[in-house]
Motif scaffolding. Structure first.
Motif, PDB file in Angstrom:
ATOM      1  N   THR A 146     -12.756  17.766 -26.493  1.00  0.00           N
ATOM      2  CA  THR A 146     -11.757  18.060 -27.517  1.00  0.00           C
ATOM      3  C   THR A 146     -10.859  19.225 -27.109  1.00  0.00           C
ATOM      4  N   PHE A 147     -11.400  20.207 -26.377  1.00  0.00           N
ATOM      5  CA  PHE A 147     -10.552  21.304 -25.917  1.00  0.00           C
ATOM      6  C   PHE A 147      -9.448  20.776 -25.021  1.00  0.00           C
ATOM      7  N   LEU A 148      -9.806  19.880 -24.078  1.00  0.00           N
ATOM      8  CA  LEU A 148      -8.799  19.324 -23.173  1.00  0.00           C
ATOM      9  C   LEU A 148      -7.792  18.464 -23.924  1.00  0.00           C
ATOM     10  N   HIS A 162      -5.575  20.803 -26.379  1.00  0.00           N
ATOM     11  CA  HIS A 162      -4.969  22.018 -25.864  1.00  0.00           C
ATOM     12  C   HIS A 162      -3.533  21.736 -25.436  1.00  0.00           C
ATOM     13  N   GLN A 163      -2.604  22.584 -25.863  1.00  0.00           N
ATOM     14  CA  GLN A 163      -1.201  22.431 -25.494  1.00  0.00           C
ATOM     15  C   GLN A 163      -0.811  23.534 -24.524  1.00  0.00           C
ATOM     16  N   THR A 164      -0.055  23.163 -23.501  1.00  0.00           N
ATOM     17  CA  THR A 164       0.379  24.135 -22.506  1.00  0.00           C
ATOM     18  C   THR A 164       1.724  23.724 -21.939  1.00  0.00           C
ATOM     19  N   GLU A 170      -2.763  26.390 -15.117  1.00  0.00           N
ATOM     20  CA  GLU A 170      -4.018  26.566 -15.846  1.00  0.00           C
ATOM     21  C   GLU A 170      -5.153  25.715 -15.294  1.00  0.00           C
ATOM     22  N   HIS A 187      -9.240  25.428 -16.458  1.00  0.00           N
ATOM     23  CA  HIS A 187      -9.726  24.209 -17.099  1.00  0.00           C
ATOM     24  C   HIS A 187     -10.852  23.566 -16.291  1.00  0.00           C
ATOM     25  N   ARG A 242     -14.085  25.350 -16.577  1.00  0.00           N
ATOM     26  CA  ARG A 242     -14.698  25.072 -17.872  1.00  0.00           C
ATOM     27  C   ARG A 242     -15.384  23.711 -17.867  1.00  0.00           C
TER      28      ARG A 242
END
Length: 311
Positions: free
Chosen positions: A261-263, A266-268, A274, A278, A281
């Motif tokens: 869910t983080f991936l 996540h907005q970048t 990054e 990532h 992680r």
């Protein structure tokens, strides 16, 4: 199911996928390595070994070159990070779970093991060896999918395969020098077998950012990290379908779900910059999930400790 059988099936999935991923990474870099001067060859060889989570032995940094890289990643049967070592470990785990795996799957792993010594160990021989390994691992995974009931035994194998696939893709993308080292977005996609799928999906949208996004976040490509983590999450849910209104008892499912869910959410504005964070992680989540699965499902006997997580 006995915990020792479940553990063997889990590691069959991981080791076969590890051999497949290592063969892909080695294959796509062989031609470039062979054309470099000796000094650059040594440097890139060390970088590739670092991507795979290994380092040259102390005192041998200057002497480490292409020959040593081929031996370390392809032919060293004593190392679980090499292709031969991974396939040997997968066969040994299949032997331990012989009453659970299908005869076709066992015969395929056994035949693959005996075929490891029939290849030249130079650059051309290793190139052919990598393609042979990709064919054999595809056969192993196909036989597992089509000759085993999709019950708990298959779910453990799928769980191992999915975690290792996410980890291997993360290793390929983890280093901040991945582009400066010559691993262009085309080679990156070829490593994952994603080049044609990427072109059909993105068409004119070329470049590092789009390639990294595809391998990281695409929900329909089987080798993307999000897809692999989703498969692992679904396997964990099927192995422990107990419903709770609040939270999860299963630590592994929580760890994998948080990573996915983080991936996904996540907005970048600069994904490439990054990537190291990532990928670190993702690798940490895969290792923690593997530890949690071991604690929940597998026996902790000393004689099984040799199949532990490879750093």
């Amino acid at each position: 199911m006995l915990s020792r059988i479940a553990e063997s099936l889990f590691w069959i999935g991981r080791y076969v996928e590890r051999a497949d991923g290592t063969a892909r990474i080695l294959d796509v870099n062989l031609e470039r390595l062979n054309q470099l001067p000796a000094a650059e060859q040594r440097e890139v060889s060390r970088q590739l070994l670092g991507i795979m989570g290994s380092r040259p032995e102390a005192g041998k940094q200057e002497e480490f070159g292409l020959t040593e890289l081929l031996n370390r990643l392809a032919y060293d049967r004593s190392s679980p990070t090499s292709i031969s070592g991974s396939l040997g470990a997968a066969r040994e785990n299949a032997r331990r779970a012989r009453e659970t795996v299908s005869s076709a799957l066992w015969e395929c792993l056994n035949t693959t093991w005996y075929g490891l010594s029939q290849h030249r160990k130079d650059v051309v021989g290793t190139y052919r060896f990598c393609h042979w390994v990709l064919e054999r691992t595809a056969m192993v995974k196909g036989l597992a999918d089509t000759t085993m009931s999709h019950d708990e035994s298959w779910q453990f194998m799928l769980l191992g395969r999915s975690l290792e696939r996410a980890d291997m893709t993360a290793r390929m993308l983890q280093t901040p020098d991945v582009f400066s080292a010559g691993l262009s977005w085309v080679n990156m996609l070829r490593c994952a077998g994603a080049y044609e799928s990427f072109l059909r999906t993105r068409r004119a949208a070329f470049g590092d950012e789009h390639a990294a996004e595809f391998l990281l976040l695409d929900r329909l490509f089987p080798r993307s990290i999000v897809y692999a983590l989703s498969d692992a999450e679904q396997a964990l849910e099927r192995l422990d379908p107990s419903y709770q209104r609040v939270g999860f008892i299963n630590d592994a499912r929580r760890i994998v779900g948080q990573a996915r869910t983080f991936l996904e959410f996540h907005q970048t504005s600069n994904l490439v910059a990054e990537l190291p964070e990532h990928m670190e992680r993702v690798q940490r989540a895969c290792a923690q999930a593997s530890d949690a699965i071991t604690r929940k499902y597998f026996a902790q006997a000393v004689d099984l400790s040799w199949v532990g997580e490879v750093s």
